[in-house]
Design a protein around this motif. Structure first.
Motif, short mmCIF file in Angstrom:
data_model
loop_
_atom_site.label_atom_id
_atom_site.label_comp_id
_atom_site.label_asym_id
_atom_site.label_seq_id
_atom_site.Cartn_x
_atom_site.Cartn_y
_atom_site.Cartn_z
N TYR A 112 0.83 -1.21 0.00
CA TYR A 112 0.00 0.00 0.00
C TYR A 112 0.86 1.25 0.00
O TYR A 112 0.44 2.31 -0.48
N TRP A 125 -10.20 7.53 5.75
CA TRP A 125 -9.44 6.29 5.85
C TRP A 125 -8.88 6.15 7.25
O TRP A 125 -8.52 7.12 7.89
N ARG A 127 -6.48 3.07 9.86
CA ARG A 127 -5.42 2.07 9.75
C ARG A 127 -5.80 0.82 10.52
O ARG A 127 -6.34 0.90 11.63
N SER A 128 -5.51 -0.34 9.94
CA SER A 128 -5.75 -1.60 10.63
C SER A 128 -4.57 -1.90 11.55
O SER A 128 -3.58 -1.17 11.57
N TYR A 132 -2.56 -1.56 7.39
CA TYR A 132 -3.17 -1.41 6.08
C TYR A 132 -4.14 -0.23 6.10
O TYR A 132 -4.85 -0.01 7.09
N VAL A 134 -7.57 1.35 5.72
CA VAL A 134 -8.92 0.78 5.77
C VAL A 134 -9.90 1.83 5.27
O VAL A 134 -9.96 2.94 5.79
N PHE A 164 -6.33 -7.57 -0.86
CA PHE A 164 -7.07 -6.85 0.16
C PHE A 164 -7.74 -7.85 1.10
O PHE A 164 -7.70 -9.05 0.89
N ARG A 165 -8.34 -7.34 2.13
CA ARG A 165 -9.22 -8.16 2.96
C ARG A 165 -10.38 -7.31 3.42
O ARG A 165 -10.31 -6.08 3.42
N SER A 167 -13.26 -6.02 6.24
CA SER A 167 -13.25 -5.66 7.65
C SER A 167 -13.81 -6.78 8.53
O SER A 167 -14.70 -7.54 8.12
N CYS A 171 -19.09 -3.90 6.49
CA CYS A 171 -18.80 -3.48 5.12
C CYS A 171 -20.10 -3.00 4.51
O CYS A 171 -21.16 -3.54 4.79
N HIS A 255 -9.68 -3.37 3.51
CA HIS A 255 -8.29 -3.13 3.89
C HIS A 255 -7.42 -3.33 2.65
O HIS A 255 -7.33 -4.43 2.11
N ALA A 257 -4.14 -4.02 0.95
CA ALA A 257 -2.79 -4.52 1.26
C ALA A 257 -1.80 -4.20 0.16
O ALA A 257 -0.62 -3.94 0.43
#
Length: 269
Positions: A112, A125, A127-128, A132, A134, A164-165, A167, A171, A255, A257
């Motif tokens: 990222y 935005w 951060r996770s 990452y 988010v 990505f993943r 949340s 969502c 997220h 990545a």
């Protein structure tokens, strides 16, 4: 055939046989070289030679490794090649790269940090725990990456993937098709319409949508964004983009990545 015609290759001068074998092996793949070295002892010397393994190492990456680490770390070019089969970060701002140990082709990943993400510095935005970015609540989603063709293997078809993943919590807005494109502006560009959450795409819901994946934390997901064929001798930038700016609907819960460029898989293998 008579005995005189049987082992003609073995009767040739050793220096010629060595060079001939090296030239042939250099035109194959790392996997073929290893297999051949196991089949015939007479090929082992050529198969382990620096001449052969140097052909599988991009010059820029060989220099990078030898400049960064002591040359005494590597006993042969084969050792350098195997070292490059692992992730190596050139810097905090350059992509990660590695070599495929079977084909010798370049694989490349942009984290990222290598990407340009619209409004990333705003409160839209967060951060996770892995740091990452988010997607919190955005109307316009734009993610952009740029890859020098010199970092890709020549005469090779590549596929680009978003990594990505979703949340762990909520969502929404991810049922909307998102435009993805890969290529060089002004020339041939491949485009795809992708969904970041197929469950929402199927349900058609605009509402908050809690995740239901089992286990702790959701897995990383890869979705294909397009293809690009890297020609011999090119020295330009491939642009990879993800964009949804038309619907006017908020989106949340992804997220980011990074992105990957991988040699296209041969489905016949």
């Amino acid at each position: 055939m008579g005995d005189d015609n049987r082992d003609l290759f073995e009767k040739l001068p050793q220096a010629f046989r060595q060079k001939f074998t090296q030239d042939v092996l250099s035109r194959t793949s790392p996997a073929d070289v290893v297999r051949i070295s196991l089949v015939s002892k007479s090929f082992q010397s050529a198969a382990n030679s620096d001449v052969v393994w140097d052909t599988f190492i991009p010059p820029h990456h060989r220099k990078l490794v030898l400049d960064r680490y002591y040359k005494s770390t590597f006993e042969s070019s084969k050792d350098v090649f195997l070292f490059l089969c692992e992730h190596i970060a050139e810097s905090h701002t350059d992509p990660l790269f590695w070599l495929d140990k079977w084909s010798g082709k370049m694989w490349l990943k942009m984290t990222y940090e290598n990407l340009s993400i619209t409004q990333l510095a705003t409160d839209y935005w967060t951060r996770s725990k892995e740091q990452y970015p988010v997607l919190g609540h955005v109307i316009w989603l734009q993610v952009y990456g740029k890859i020098p063709t010199s970092r890709l293997s020549p005469e090779t078809a590549y596929e680009a993937y978003l990594v990505f993943r979703l949340s762990d919590y909520i969502c929404y807005g991810l049922h909307i098709p998102i435009e993805a494109s890969v290529g060089i502006p002004g020339e041939e560009i491949t485009k795809e319409l992708i969904y970041l959450d197929p469950r929402i795409a199927k349900s058609g819901s605009f509402n908050y949508y809690p995740n239901t994946y089992p286990g702790e934390g959701n897995p990383l997901i890869e979705v294909k964004m397009g293809e690009y064929f890297n020609k011999e001798g090119e020295n330009r930038d491939v642009e990879v983009t993800l964009k949804e700016v038309k619907s006017g609907r908020p989106k949340c819960g992804v997220h980011i990545a990074g992105m990957k460029m991988l040699p296209k898989r041969n489905i016949n293998l």
